[in-house]
Motif scaffolding. Structure first.
Motif, short mmCIF file in Angstrom:
data_model
loop_
_atom_site.label_atom_id
_atom_site.label_comp_id
_atom_site.label_asym_id
_atom_site.label_seq_id
_atom_site.Cartn_x
_atom_site.Cartn_y
_atom_site.Cartn_z
N UNK A 152 47.65 70.72 46.50
CA UNK A 152 46.45 70.40 47.30
C UNK A 152 45.36 69.80 46.42
N UNK A 153 45.19 70.34 45.22
CA UNK A 153 44.19 69.80 44.29
C UNK A 153 44.51 68.34 43.95
N UNK A 154 45.80 68.04 43.75
CA UNK A 154 46.20 66.66 43.42
C UNK A 154 46.07 65.74 44.62
N UNK A 155 46.31 66.27 45.82
CA UNK A 155 46.07 65.46 47.03
C UNK A 155 44.59 65.11 47.13
N UNK A 156 43.71 66.09 46.88
CA UNK A 156 42.27 65.85 46.94
C UNK A 156 41.84 64.84 45.87
N UNK A 157 42.51 64.89 44.71
CA UNK A 157 42.18 63.95 43.64
C UNK A 157 42.55 62.52 44.02
N UNK A 158 43.50 62.37 44.97
CA UNK A 158 43.94 61.04 45.42
C UNK A 158 43.69 60.87 46.92
N UNK A 159 42.65 61.49 47.42
CA UNK A 159 42.41 61.62 48.86
C UNK A 159 42.38 60.26 49.59
N UNK A 160 41.87 59.25 48.89
CA UNK A 160 41.74 57.94 49.54
C UNK A 160 43.09 57.30 49.85
N UNK A 161 44.18 57.80 49.25
CA UNK A 161 45.52 57.23 49.48
C UNK A 161 46.12 57.71 50.81
N UNK A 162 45.59 58.83 51.34
CA UNK A 162 46.23 59.48 52.48
C UNK A 162 45.59 59.07 53.81
N UNK A 163 46.35 59.17 54.86
CA UNK A 163 45.88 58.79 56.20
C UNK A 163 44.76 59.74 56.63
#
Length: 726
Positions: free
Chosen positions: A42-53
């Motif tokens: 989850x932390x890594x998703x937040x670090x790349x948040x702009x990549x996700x829908x």
């Protein structure tokens, strides 16, 4: 599998609706299997948040809530969509601070609010110290002791807590009296707890970096910390909160005896990635003498490649910090054209008070900072402030980065593999260095670059010597009551029991080498008649008197494991006399410079290089010997000579005047408190003309604030800013 998912998150340019949904679904499954791994994802998703829908943000919000990371819901302006979720979010909001707590913090707070004492082991990026402020803000306890291992950490805590001065008096020096009108917060090292004689009832004691209680980590100050905690618990039965990182357990039976809970968590709001530099270059890195420059150039290229991110570089010693930072500065200037110098207020102060040629100026102007135990306190505080504000990109540090200050960077470079020249960095130290990668609530992820093999992972069990007593030093054992001793038949205990009570009381209160002190008492008794003039002096000692006293200390009060190099007894006598009589560090710098010029290995160096080394050595002497060791020794022998003189019906001497002058850099007594607040002595000396000598020290800060003394034209900008901060 997890590493593959992390790589996918890092490497993909964009996740469409389907791939976003698929990943979020996988994370929800992992939460049930292993919550710590799910937190990393989850932390890594937040670090790349702009990549996700973004249309699936509501699902992401649910995932964040499921692992209890409420601070990130607020940080990302995400919205929970059910009444149940909103109630849980409100429950995790601090009652006293305008912040959300994550689930583990909230659980820890509930433990602290119960009747239990709490010992917590959690990663650096857990936010353990936030709960200290939570308790201060709650005004739940009237008198609180906070013990931290360094004055730099204590000063940082003081700055965080000064906003509560309406309810608490902050006490930072043993010369300050406790308030009877409001609560007191004692911001002390362990040594100062042992020296302070006027505690009212202590309700709560907090020990940061509590692993320093252990006798097995070879920390020369473990005895002081054990004696401080033991004394407070025995005298006041205070509630306690012990906090530290990466610890697997404590002395068996301690929890039961003290109604405590040992709480270990791996929850971290920052994920640290590891990049192995060592393996690729192993053949050359393993031959550090032959390929010294090769390894350095790999480091310097890495730093330049990552110049848009802040980096902390771990070095083994202050001399390594100076060497590597200067060499990197030259390398940086050779590689980058038209680099713009940063303007920092400390540069004017260095020009005026140290030397316009000191290499630190060039480093700072090129966004390079240094941090080690040899620099003056206000300089290290300023360097950390500049780094935390983003004015500096690089910070070359010693072990001070593990325990001396709270700062973090996107990147940590594990460059040297020892503490000092010989002691290997073990897995515990490595974990603490690694924990500085990524700053809580600023970076979601950090990176550690390993230039050495990762040390083998061993369990860390913190023994608490005053409780476990296996092993226990004489200095801790002598402070225990007979009913606390676990083995009354040991030779160690019998030897201490044989010390006459009057001697024992004096020795006990000094807290250093028990049998070294006994040897000194014996020597003083033998010398009292024919060397009385060397023993019973007051005010300023002659060289002969100083030599006698420091000789006694050097030969009897050093621990067997203590490192003194490059200092010698004769060297210490000489520098103490120079400093004591000239009352200035600059005579010491100039004398050191003159001595270094005579050394054969310096013949090829220019004067600027030698002066740089003279400044480093003199500051190290000031910090280690004059601010702590020599005053402590003088205080110990003063009490012993007083004891022997009284025993013989003779007038005793008094070393306290000379000892206090040395410890406080010859500043006027009522202004010495300002040095605790990181005010340079140059500014304090200017205040001598603006503040009456009879003003109580507790009124000094108030006078500076209310009369806006910092606006006086005698102060340069750096001094003025330091005074305003106070």
């Amino acid at each position: 599998m997890i590493e593959e998912l992390l790589l996918d998150i890092d490497n993909a340019e964009v996740f469409d609706f389907e791939s976003t949904f698929s990943l979020y679904k996988r994370v929800s499954e992992i939460i049930i299997e292993n919550e710590v791994i799910a937190q990393r994802l989850i932390v890594n998703i937040l670090d790349n948040k702009e990549k996700f829908d973004q249309s699936l943000n509501i699902v992401l919000t649910d995932l964040i809530e499921a692992v209890g990371f409420y601070p990130y819901i607020s940080k990302e302006n995400l919205k929970l969509d059910s009444t149940d979720s909103l109630i849980r979010q409100v429950y995790h909001h601090s009652e006293n601070l305008d912040k959300y707590l994550h689930e583990d913090q909230r659980h820890l707070l509930s433990l602290l609010n119960s009747d239990k004492n709490v010992i917590v082991s959690a990663p650096t990026s857990f936010g353990k110290s936030l709960l200290i402020e939570e308790f201060v803000a709650s005004n739940k306890f009237r008198n609180i002791i906070i013990i931290q291992p360094t004055l730099a950490l204590l000063d940082e805590t003081r700055r965080k807590l000064k906003k509560y001065d309406e309810y608490y008096k902050l006490i930072v020096r043993t010369s300050q009296e406790s308030s009877t009108e409001k609560g007191n917060i004692y911001l002390f090292t362990a040594e100062r707890v042992n020296e302070y004689k006027e505690f009212p009832h202590v309700d709560f004691i907090i020990i940061d970096e509590f692993y320093k209680l252990s006798s097995k980590r070879d920390d020369e100050r473990a005895d002081s910390l054990n004696n401080a905690l033991h004394y407070i618990l025995k005298t006041f039965s205070s509630k306690f909160y012990l906090l530290g990182p990466n610890i697997d357990g404590i002395s068996e039976g301690f929890e039961e005896k003290y109604n405590a809970i040992f709480y270990k968590t791996k929850s971290s709001l920052v994920d640290v990635k590891t990049i192995d530099i060592y393996t690729e270059h192993k053949e050359k890195f393993d031959k550090p003498r032959k390929f010294k420059e090769y390894k350095e150039n790999i480091l310097f290229d890495l730093l330049i490649d990552n110049q848009n991110q802040q980096s902390i570089i771990y070095c083994s010693s202050p001399s390594r910090v100076r060497y590597l930072s200067s060499k990197f500065c030259s390398y940086l200037l050779s590689k980058i054209e038209n680099s713009t110098n940063v303007k920092l207020d400390i540069v004017e102060w260095i020009n005026e008070n140290i030397s316009k040629d000191w290499s630190l100026i060039k480093l700072l102007q090129n966004r390079i900072g240094i941090h080690d135990g040899a620099l003056q306190k206000h300089i290290t505080t300023s360097v950390i402030d500049y780094f935390n504000k983003g004015d500096l990109n690089y910070l070359f540090c010693t072990t001070t980065i593990i325990e001396g200050v709270n700062t973090s960077a996107k990147n940590i470079i594990f460059f040297d593999k020892t503490k000092g020249s010989r002691t290997p960095i073990d897995f515990f130290d490595y974990s603490n260095i690694k924990g500085r990668a990524g700053r809580l609530m600023i970076h979601y992820t950090g990176t550690i670059f390993n230039f050495n093999p990762v040390p083998p992972n061993k369990q860390v069990i913190v023994d608490i010597p005053f409780f476990e007593q296996n092993p226990i030093s004489n200095e801790v054992l002598i402070n225990l009551d007979e009913n606390e001793i676990k083995d009354t038949n040991s030779e160690q205990y019998k030897a201490i029991k044989d010390i006459p009570n009057e001697e024992k009381e004096v020795i006990k209160s000094n807290g250093v080498q028990v049998f070294g002190q006994r040897n000194i008492i014996k020597t003083l008794r033998n010398d009292i008649n024919n060397k009385y003039h060397l023993i019973a002096w007051s005010n300023y000692p002659t060289k002969e008197q100083l030599s006698y006293v420091l000789g006694l200390a050097w030969n009897n009060l050093l621990k067997p494991t203590e490192t003194v190099r490059p200092m010698t007894l004769n060297g210490l006598i000489t520098v103490t006399q120079i400093y004591g009589y000239n009352q200035s560090i600059w005579n010491l710098v100039n004398n050191t410079f003159a001595y270094l010029k005579t050394l054969k290995h310096n013949q090829d160096k220019d004067d600027l290089e030698i002066m740089d080394e003279a400044i480093r050595q003199s500051f190290q002497t000031l910090k280690h010997w004059f601010e702590y060791k020599v005053p402590k020794w003088l205080s110990v022998i003063d009490s012993l000579q007083n004891f022997v003189c009284l025993e013989n019906g003779l007038r005793s001497g008094s070393y306290s005047y000379f000892s206090n002058l040395i410890e406080n850099d010859f500043l006027r007594e009522n202004l010495t408190i300002l040095s605790e607040f990181g005010i340079p002595s140059s500014a304090i000396r200017k205040l001598e003309k603006l503040i009456p000598s009879n003003m109580p020290q507790d009124d000094v800060i108030k006078s500076i604030r209310e009369n806006k003394l910092y606006e006086n034209s005698s102060f340069i900008e750096y001094e003025r800013n330091k005074l305003k901060e106070t």
